[in-house]
Design a protein around this motif. Sequence first.
Motif: not given
Length: 193
Positions: A168-169, A183
Amino acid sequence: MQFVDSSHIFSPSDLVNHLACEHLTQLNQLVAAGELVRPVDERSETQLIRELGDKHELRYLAALREQGLSVVEISNAKSHIELEARHAETVEAMRSGADVIFQATFFDGRWRGHADFLLRTDAPLTADGLHHYEPYDTKLARNEKVSALVQLADYAHHLESIQGRHPERVHIVLGDDRISSFNTRDLSGFHRR
């Protein structure tokens, strides 16, 4: 760029260097082929920056250990066989659920990458029993730079191929110890493919 066991191996740094200067790519190809010797920068400032960068990385590693997190360290690799072995060790560390993987190695046969850190997330295990991780890179800079994001986007790409989904990150541990997170959807154009 390296010429290892009769094949070219590329890294995110090669991509960053190419974006900065196409001629540098040509020079690096000559160095990899053994036709040119890479100049050595022995200036004291260069050495100081290298040493400060290493200390920053080790300070962050110590902070993670002080939190009681389990750490698996992946050693350096020089040959094609060693790169494959370190990649396998990284995947095994992901399977074991280590909290932190230090100097995680990615290698797909042509592209290599060495994330300073992978930190385990709380996402559910993959179907084949792997934990999910997000890459963290330490940088002395006090602001994020595109070159760091290109590297992290490449690590995210490798992680996606291993864990079946994009992290996700991605994260940069800046020189003042702040952590900037991004992100990965915002970085979709940054990686090599």
